[in-house]
Scaffold this active site. Structure first.
Site, PDB file in Angstrom:
ATOM      1  CB  ALA A  72       6.843  11.897   6.235  1.00  0.00           C
TER       2      ALA A  72
ATOM      3  N   GLY B  25      12.334  -0.531   2.609  1.00  0.00           N
ATOM      4  CA  GLY B  25      13.385  -1.064   1.751  1.00  0.00           C
ATOM      5  C   GLY B  25      14.281  -2.047   2.487  1.00  0.00           C
TER       6      GLY B  25
ATOM      7  CG  ASN C 187      -1.996   2.045   7.404  1.00  0.00           C
ATOM      8  OD1 ASN C 187      -1.297   1.711   8.356  1.00  0.00           O
ATOM      9  ND2 ASN C 187      -1.631   2.996   6.576  1.00  0.00           N
TER      10      ASN C 187
ATOM     11  CB  CYS D 260       0.782   5.175   8.974  1.00  0.00           C
ATOM     12  SG  CYS D 260       1.747   6.481   8.231  1.00  0.00           S
TER      13      CYS D 260
ATOM     14  CE  LYS E 265       1.561  -2.130   5.674  1.00  0.00           C
ATOM     15  NZ  LYS E 265       1.697  -1.386   4.398  1.00  0.00           N
TER      16      LYS E 265
ATOM     17  CB  SER F 291      -0.900   0.011   1.227  1.00  0.00           C
ATOM     18  OG  SER F 291      -1.643   1.215   1.265  1.00  0.00           O
TER      19      SER F 291
ATOM     20  CE  LYS G 186      -1.013   7.207   0.641  1.00  0.00           C
ATOM     21  NZ  LYS G 186       0.346   7.025   1.188  1.00  0.00           N
TER      22      LYS G 186
ATOM     23  N   GLY H 122       2.188  11.299   4.500  1.00  0.00           N
ATOM     24  CA  GLY H 122       1.099  11.844   5.308  1.00  0.00           C
ATOM     25  C   GLY H 122      -0.270  11.369   4.877  1.00  0.00           C
TER      26      GLY H 122
END
Ligand code: FAD
Ligand code: FAD
Ligand code: FMN
Ligand code: FMN
Ligand code: FES
Ligand code: FES
Lengths: 254, 302, 302, 254
Positions: C70, C214, C125, C128, C163, C20, C44, C72
């Site tokens: 970020a 990553g 989500n 974050c 998630k 996402s 997203k 946001g």
């Protein structure tokens, strides 16, 4: 340098508790020099330092003796099994001078790095004294590595007098004219190395040590040389007697 | 232009020391660390009794960068402390004894040994992510942090540094450590991680889990230093992924007065330390500052 | 030999989807993601109302590896969901709508929209690390996780995926999410971090803090997947630092049935997905397995 | 590709709200092509996409117009100040064929990438039509870049008829024999690009778009082209009219 997976090509019982292991790394291995070693991962059992015994193109060979759990398990693996290599580690040691006369003293499985050392070195003459306790530990080095069989002369010594000269490597050494050699290199048990360094003085006497190696990366410190700032896994395993005299004496006593 | 820093009451000629666990268990290690050019040596974490640590494999370089280790706090036990301290004194270099334990008593036991051996400071390892009972379980609970730090700082005379790791409440733990008398904080330890060999389908480390160190954790460590500095203005030793002057400078800007280098000492340690020190000097000049201390926490001035 | 996997009741032709936040906000993004060859598209994170997100800079590649972002939670709000779903249907590709919110009601609001729009699943989500009120504050508290997941799963018919991100209690949060009705878990999100530009002495991101993604976070993510799988045997989608077949295979061995790729889609996304899928096929053959599902969690068999 | 710190060498007010910025990156920048752009970091204020206007050895030049907070702040920085560059981004666009006749249409600050495009391209002939609202927006392109002054002919158009031809770029275009050109390239406001694509049909008509660019890495999607799977920061900023017709019509309407 991340781990390199390697496939076992063959694993062969050469002598009592002694094995020859050939592996083919799945990825390219950096250039290796004699006396470089790898940490060999025996999955979920151990990771053990083994010297490179020989290299033929992309095949790397080891010679090892069963000592404990790790080497025992390794000896029971099959062709096709995967292990992993960390390395090459250590600084390597090679002679490249056609004027040198080299005396190599190998005790027991200390013979392991010698074939590769011989194959990669240049010198005038190399005499190899290989001492073992009894003939059951011996295997035919020249048959195993025919490419180098002409490059050295071999003197075998057994402690129980079952083959070759009778006695220890040290006994053999005492009967040799050491002044005929410009380089003396000893590989084997600590007690033997200690005696060699006591017996022959001089800057040209080298020993390959066998301290505990846990990380191989110069971090954990398990391979330190007593009363020295040196680490075997970085600056070794070959040192001149001058560098490790104290270490050898202390290690034998304890 | 000066690179000297004061941290936890110690005066260091430059901000770069080694991180605990890079050598530091034996006399010979101290001499080797001194030869790397660090401004202070930090010992391996010492526990009251000798510990064997885990069987190899204990360490691996990862294809995704950094190092994963589970040494298991192998160390010769507190009796070694005197020898380590006296060796450092030979080189006239401050020595910080890293102390480990499972409870307040054990921490105090080793810290007292460090104190009586004339170590310059103790660093309490409250954050090892893979040594059961000895690590991050302690550091992630602000109350336990308080108790351990309090017990030690009310017993020993030398400065106490608390080393914390990545956890949800790291800022709270930092506040508690300071309240309990910590003179400085070391941030951070390794981050719990693992590596699986896909060819054999097996976890690589004997201990399965280990601590991730090196460049991968640097941006996380800088964040923790920044957050803790923002909330506490404490004296901080930044640690995690530093390998050149820029990664060290980031830590300093985030709020660290000094830095520790671990993983990067794996290759060419002398050059690594020398390059960081040299680079920091040029950087301070570039920023037109008089001393490195003026750069501490500068990133907070937006 | 099959690469097909069942996850959260979805049948996927291979295990590789996008993570996402890589595109996924507009119809055009869905089409582009489909062209990358993923087996399912993840949108997203969508919130009830449109969100502007942070001003640039919102993202940076780090010298120590990986990406720091970020964004946001910039997104066009829940009204876009229908369009995203219908676009995915054109490509006959399952679509998972990532849902964000500040409280149970907001999560339900968007999830209902996904449900009525015929999305194949929702991914909540809960993790974050840089959008205040929308993220890791939720996921690091097992009780809140329970409440949010329960609220959604008792309202919508489609499968619910939770998630979670890196936090001290991630295993507890996972257990609570499953108890509350989550069919699967996605592990992990980015890790809170920061980057300071040493030349200007200033934090780079407008938001100061961002999420690290990553390769650097891969060994941490594998560890979380391993721990959660060990305790729950849940259906897991592994996410974090995957960029080739081996990093994907590690996740699968740790316990993931499927994987998501985020950061690695930055360069040559089609090749990245194709190489992972191809590589996994060869790997399964090398391990002499019949299907990729047989490799799930294999690293737990020591 | 991590950030590249860069030092401002000079920053010059060329015309109304229009600046020339020259920076020297502290590290090596990858090879840049015309129409590559950088995300230019104005510390703690903004990060804005700017095309490469020119490159002389290790100096990179930008031409920019003050639009909002980011460009305003950038225009107030001093020589010696440090900024940072992310890039080069985008695919670049260059002509390397001695047979081509190129017509370039630049609207306002759309002129920015043109000097570098001219300097790096090879062609038979290049005519540049530069349109602005009023003469205060103009600056002397040929004086600024003497190295390329012979490589093109310049036609200036002003909407308020204060200089050169009177009218818009579109008006000028209508009076030009477009069949004389094998490539037409337009850079400027969306409305202008949209009209260009309507007026001249064909595969050889290109426009450089100016969507919102937030990440520059193909991840955030802010630069998507409507009704297309293309992203400006990856496949752009130059597209053929065929690829972006719908996008242009939609963007102008909204
Ligand atoms: C640089 C180097 C190269 C070596 N090359 C070879 C070789 O080519 N062939 C060969 O047979 N042996 C070699 N050895 C020795 C070999 O590593 C040990 O025999 C092996 O690690 C024993 O492991 P184990 O699990 O079977 O035994 P364990 O049960 O672990 O121990 C048996 C004994 O072996 C020694 N030993 C154990 N672990 C290590 C270790 N990590 N490092 C050093 N010694 C250890 C100890 O003295 C111990 O008492 C080398 C050692 C070193 C340091
Ligand atoms: C590939 C590309 C190359 C460009 N090259 C140049 C150039 O060489 N010279 C030049 O003067 N301008 C160029 N621009 C436009 C320039 O990026 C904007 O003028 C600038 O970002 C405005 O920022 P601001 O903070 O000053 O204004 P803001 O207050 O942020 O916005 C003012 C207006 O500028 C536009 N804008 C804002 N942010 C962006 C953004 N990130 N991307 C695109 N447009 C934006 C919007 O339409 C907005 O209404 C380019 C744009 C793109 C996409
Ligand atoms: C092999 C190894 C052993 C470590 N042992 C310890 C230790 O005993 N005590 C401790 O506090 N930290 C220990 N650490 C953590 C380091 O001190 C440091 O916090 C961490 O590695 C991050 O720094 P780096 O990225 O520079 O390595 C060890 C790290 C490594 C790699
Ligand atoms: C630019 C960017 C935006 C992201 N946006 C979201 C998001 O909106 N919702 C979400 O759940 N995760 C988001 N993530 C996290 C990713 O989904 C993923 O969990 C994380 O990046 C780790 O995977 P990777 O290492 O493969 O990128 C975002 C990541 C990046 C890099
Ligand atoms: S084996 Fe760890 S330092 Fe040598
Ligand atoms: S600007 Fe983010 S995808 Fe192009």
């Amino acid at each position: 340098m991340p781990l390199i997976p390697a496939r076992i090509l063959y694993i062969e019982n050469l002598a009592e508790n002694t094995y020859r292991l050939a592996v083919k790394p799945l990825y390219r291995v950096e250039d290796v020099k004699p006396f470089n070693f790898f940490m060999v991962w025996v999955p979920r059992v151990d990771e053990i330092p083994l010297s490179i015994a020989y290299r033929r193109r992309d095949v790397i060979e080891f010679l090892f003796k069963v000592r404990g759990e790790g080497t025992r398990k390794l000896s029971t693996l099959y062709p096709g099994n995967l292990i992993a290599l960390k390395g090459p580690l250590g600084r390597g040691f090679v002679v490249e001078n056609d004027l040198e006369n080299i005396l190599v003293l190998a005790g027991g499985i200390g013979i392991a790095p010698i074939p590769f050392f011989i194959s990669r070195s240049r010198y005038r003459r190399l005499d190899l004294v290989w001492g073992v306790r009894e003939r059951g530990e011996l295997f035919n080095l020249k048959n195993l590595y025919p490419e180098i069989s002409e490059k050295f002369s071999l003197i075998i010594v057994t402690e129980d007098c079952s083959y070759g000269i009778c006695g220890t490597v040290l006994d053999a050494l005492r009967s040799i004219d050491i002044n005929a050699y410009s380089i003396i290199l000893a590989v084997g048990p600590t007690a033997m190395l200690s005696k060699v360094c006591e017996y022959v003085k001089g800057n040209n006497v080298y020993v390959a040590l066998g301290t505990m190696v846990k990380c191989g990366l110069g971090i954990c410190g398990s391979c330190y040389i007593k009363s020295s700032t040196k680490l075997l896994c970085i600056e070794g395993p070959v040192f001149s007697c001058n560098e490790v005299g104290y270490h050898l004496r202390e290690s034998v006593d304890s | 232009m000066s690179l000297a820093v004061d941290i936890a009451g110690l005066r260091l000629k430059h901000p770069v020391m080694n991180a605990s666990g890079i050598l530091g268990s034996y006399r010979e290690h101290i001499a080797r660390l001194a030869s790397y050019g660090v401004s202070a040596v930090v010992t391996k974490t010492i526990t009251p009794k000798p510990r064997e640590g885990y069987n190899p494999p204990i360490i691996v370089e990862l294809p995704t960068g950094g190092l994963l280790n589970a040494v298991g706090l192998e160390n010769p036990g507190k009796d070694i402390v005197e020898e380590l301290v006296s060796e450092a004194k030979k080189f006239r270099i401050p020595i910080i004894v890293s102390v480990g334990g499972r409870n307040e008593e054990e921490f105090v036991e080793v810290a007292v040994k460090a104190d009586t051996s004339n170590a310059d400071a103790v660093e309490l390892n409250l954050s090892c992510p893979h040594a059961k009972g000895y690590g991050i379980e302690i550091g992630s609970d602000p109350h336990i942090v308080y108790n351990v730090v309090k017990a030690v700082s009310s017993t020993v005379k030398i400065p106490v540094i608390a080393k914390l790791g990545l956890c949800d409440k790291v800022v709270d733990s930092a506040i508690k450590a300071l309240e309990a008398g910590a003179r400085a904080l070391t941030l951070i330890n390794t981050v719990k991680a693992m590596y699986i060999d896909v060819y054999t389908a097996k976890p690589f480390l004997t201990n399965i889990f280990g601590g991730l160190s090196g460049p991968p954790i640097h941006p996380i460590a800088v964040r923790v230093v920044y957050e803790v500095y923002r909330e506490t203005k404490a004296e901080i030793i930044g640690c995690g992924g530093i390998y050149d002057w820029a990664t060290a400078a980031e830590m300093i800007l985030a709020g660290a007065r000094a830095v520790q280098v671990g993983t990067a000492l794996m290759k060419n340690p002398r050059e690594v330390v020398e390059n960081i020190v040299k680079g920091l000097r040029l950087w301070i000049e570039m920023l037109s500052l008089q001393s490195i201390e003026q750069a501490v926490g500068l990133a907070h001035k937006l």
